[in-house]
Design a protein around this motif. Structure first.
Motif, PDB file in Angstrom:
ATOM      1  N   ASP A   2    -137.089   7.147  40.948  1.00 35.07           N
ATOM      2  CA  ASP A   2    -138.289   6.883  40.402  1.00 35.07           C
ATOM      3  C   ASP A   2    -139.280   5.787  41.322  1.00 35.07           C
ATOM      4  OD1 ASP A   2    -140.184   7.025  38.289  1.00 35.07           O
ATOM      5  OD2 ASP A   2    -139.347   5.124  37.101  1.00 35.07           O
ATOM      6  N   ARG A   3    -139.113   6.246  42.562  1.00 34.04           N
ATOM      7  CA  ARG A   3    -140.002   5.442  43.600  1.00 34.04           C
ATOM      8  C   ARG A   3    -140.652   6.489  44.314  1.00 34.04           C
ATOM      9  NH1 ARG A   3    -136.637   1.142  46.894  1.00 34.04           N
ATOM     10  NH2 ARG A   3    -138.401   1.153  47.913  1.00 34.04           N
ATOM     11  N   SER A  44    -142.356  -6.457  37.511  1.00 35.85           N
ATOM     12  CA  SER A  44    -141.944  -5.065  37.609  1.00 35.85           C
ATOM     13  C   SER A  44    -143.181  -4.182  37.507  1.00 35.85           C
ATOM     14  CB  SER A  44    -141.320  -5.014  36.393  1.00 35.85           C
ATOM     15  OG  SER A  44    -140.139  -5.678  36.190  1.00 35.85           O
ATOM     16  N   ASP A  45    -144.209  -4.528  36.736  1.00 34.28           N
ATOM     17  CA  ASP A  45    -145.361  -3.462  36.798  1.00 34.28           C
ATOM     18  C   ASP A  45    -145.953  -3.621  38.269  1.00 34.28           C
ATOM     19  OD1 ASP A  45    -145.035  -2.878  34.118  1.00 34.28           O
ATOM     20  OD2 ASP A  45    -146.586  -4.494  33.379  1.00 34.28           O
ATOM     21  N   THR A  89    -143.943  -1.384  40.424  1.00 33.23           N
ATOM     22  CA  THR A  89    -143.991   0.147  40.159  1.00 33.23           C
ATOM     23  C   THR A  89    -145.414   0.888  40.527  1.00 33.23           C
ATOM     24  OG1 THR A  89    -142.619  -0.330  38.007  1.00 33.23           O
ATOM     25  CG2 THR A  89    -144.299   1.807  38.091  1.00 33.23           C
ATOM     26  N   ASN A  90    -146.455  -0.095  40.427  1.00 34.39           N
ATOM     27  CA  ASN A  90    -147.541   0.342  40.698  1.00 34.39           C
ATOM     28  C   ASN A  90    -147.935   0.597  42.541  1.00 34.39           C
ATOM     29  OD1 ASN A  90    -148.781   0.353  38.236  1.00 34.39           O
ATOM     30  ND2 ASN A  90    -149.375  -1.535  38.324  1.00 34.39           N
ATOM     31  N   GLY A 127    -143.306   2.695  43.122  1.00 35.70           N
ATOM     32  CA  GLY A 127    -142.738   3.231  42.229  1.00 35.70           C
ATOM     33  C   GLY A 127    -143.731   4.497  41.574  1.00 35.70           C
ATOM     34  N   THR A 131    -145.615   6.355  39.025  1.00 29.97           N
ATOM     35  CA  THR A 131    -146.532   6.194  37.593  1.00 29.97           C
ATOM     36  C   THR A 131    -146.052   7.484  36.854  1.00 29.97           C
ATOM     37  OG1 THR A 131    -148.390   7.089  38.283  1.00 29.97           O
ATOM     38  CG2 THR A 131    -148.010   4.745  38.676  1.00 29.97           C
TER      39      THR A 131
END
Length: 407
Positions: free
Chosen positions: A35-36, A360-361, A364-365, A368, A370
């Motif tokens: 998920d990256r 975490s957000d 991810t941005n 990660g 999206t």
């Protein structure tokens, strides 16, 4: 000019193409499984560097969470122990009040003294509470040293004044314990400003009250001296500043229970003081709660009898009652401080939860996948899978192009 393509060249080019296609597919597959979007810093150096900073902040925030859990466990134990100490002091106060009943016999007072000694033992047990990790809760930095040991006059303290702390936030260090001295030793006597007392050599029945503050007062020692006219029987008192020897109040007629006011202080003396009796006013000082209980036990076991002994006992009980109340108030004050810190930990935990989501957000941005990125990666993976399958089939067909197949 004709270009000759050798069999080896054909194999090399097709193997290289298949390898590239397979590598691209595996990379996309890894992006989906982790998920990256960024698998190595080379993929996006700027985002990788920023993500590293945010990750460090995230991990630091998680460490603060663990520290707060340890701090909370320690503070809960301190609060629970102090609650027990408060109950013991309440019970001791009940016994002291009961001892003031003039109908008590000496055997009754001896029984109360035994009960108070039991409360003293219970109090010592709580003062020497273990912290659950091989140390003691109230010994300061000397965690492996038992803080208190009873003596004939009270108890000796073997801990120090250190208050163990933990870093519970980016800019907050919090005390996770309390020292034995601030709980059991630093209890003010009297009314917290001054304390009254009766001379042990008094022969009358005078009883002095704890007194109150009615104005600005200074920490000065006073002595109230009583004289009685042998002819008229009139009783007078005078007040002397024993620090400099000056007279504060000249000889004044004594009336039992009438307020005596000077130096911002007000108190009264009841009963019938005898000629030569003395009472003292001293600045309040800190006294061990163990000493307070020891003193009242000694007073209860005093074999004296008669009105004078009764007045001496009443003065001792009044003093013990006031000092025990001060000790209980001190325990409540420490408990309030502990409770405030527990509330602060809850607030910090709420803030940490918000930070966890925020970090975490951000990660991810930065690196990660999206939702849009996941859709694109799945589509790309299917396309790469189709391309690899087609290339494998083409290579297989190309390797079978030989004239020998038609002979």
């Amino acid at each position: 000019m004709a270009i000759r393509i050798s069999t080896q060249m054909m194999y090399d080019r097709n193997v290289s193409q298949l390898s590239n296609l397979h590598g691209n597919m595996l990379r996309t597959q890894m992006q989906l499984s982790t998920d990256r979007r960024v698998l190595t810093p080379a993929d996006d150096p700027v985002s990788s560097a920023r993500a590293l900073e945010v990750t460090q902040s995230y991990e630091l925030n998680e460490q603060y969470v663990l520290n707060r859990q340890s701090a909370s466990a320690s503070l809960v134990q301190v609060d629970s122990t102090l609650e027990t100490v408060n109950d013991i002091l309440d019970n001791a106060l009940v016994e002291v009040v009961r001892a003031g009943n003039p109908g008590q016999s000496q055997s009754d007072r001896d029984a109360i003294a035994v009960a108070l000694e039991g409360h003293l033992a219970d109090l010592l047990s709580q003062a020497n509470t273990a912290d659950g990790s091989g140390g003691y809760l109230f010994s300061g930095y000397k965690t492996n040293t038992q803080p208190f040991a009873l003596t004939a006059d009270g108890a000796d303290y073997y801990g120090d004044q250190g208050r163990r702390e933990l870093q519970v936030g980016s800019g907050r260090q919090m005390a996770i314990s309390a020292t034995g001295s601030e709980i059991f030793l630093e209890n003010p006597t009297g009314n917290r400003t001054f304390q009254t007392g009766a001379d042990p050599a008094n022969t009358g029945t005078g009883v002095i009250s704890p007194g109150t503050i009615v104005g600005t007062t200074q920490p000065i020692n006073y002595e109230i001296n009583f004289t009685k006219d042998a002819t008229t029987g009139a009783v007078e008192f005078s007040v002397t500043n024993t620090d400099d020897g000056s007279q504060v109040m000249p000889p004044t007629a004594f009336k039992s229970g009438e307020p005596i006011v000077f130096g911002g202080m007000s108190f009264d003396i009841t009963g019938a003081p005898a000629n030569g009796d003395k009472f003292t006013i001293e600045p309040s000082r800190n006294q061990s709660v163990f000493t307070t209980i020891r003193d009242v036990v000694k007073a209860l076991r005093n074999p004296g009898s008669g009105p004078t002994a009764g007045a001496e006992l009443t003065n001792a009980l009044n003093r013990a009652n006031q000092n025990l109340q001060n000790a209980r108030d001190n325990v409540l004050s420490v408990r309030a401080s502990v409770g405030a810190r527990e509330n602060e930990l809850e607030t910090l935990d709420s803030s940490a939860s918000a930070l966890r989501i925020q970090y975490s957000d951000q990660i991810t941005n930065l690196i990660g996948l999206t939702t849009e990125g996941q859709i694109e990666a799945v589509s790309r993976f299917q396309q790469q899978t189709t391309s690899l399958t087609a290339a494998q089939q083409t290579f297989r067909s190309a390797t079978q192009l030989s004239l020998f197949n038609y002979i």
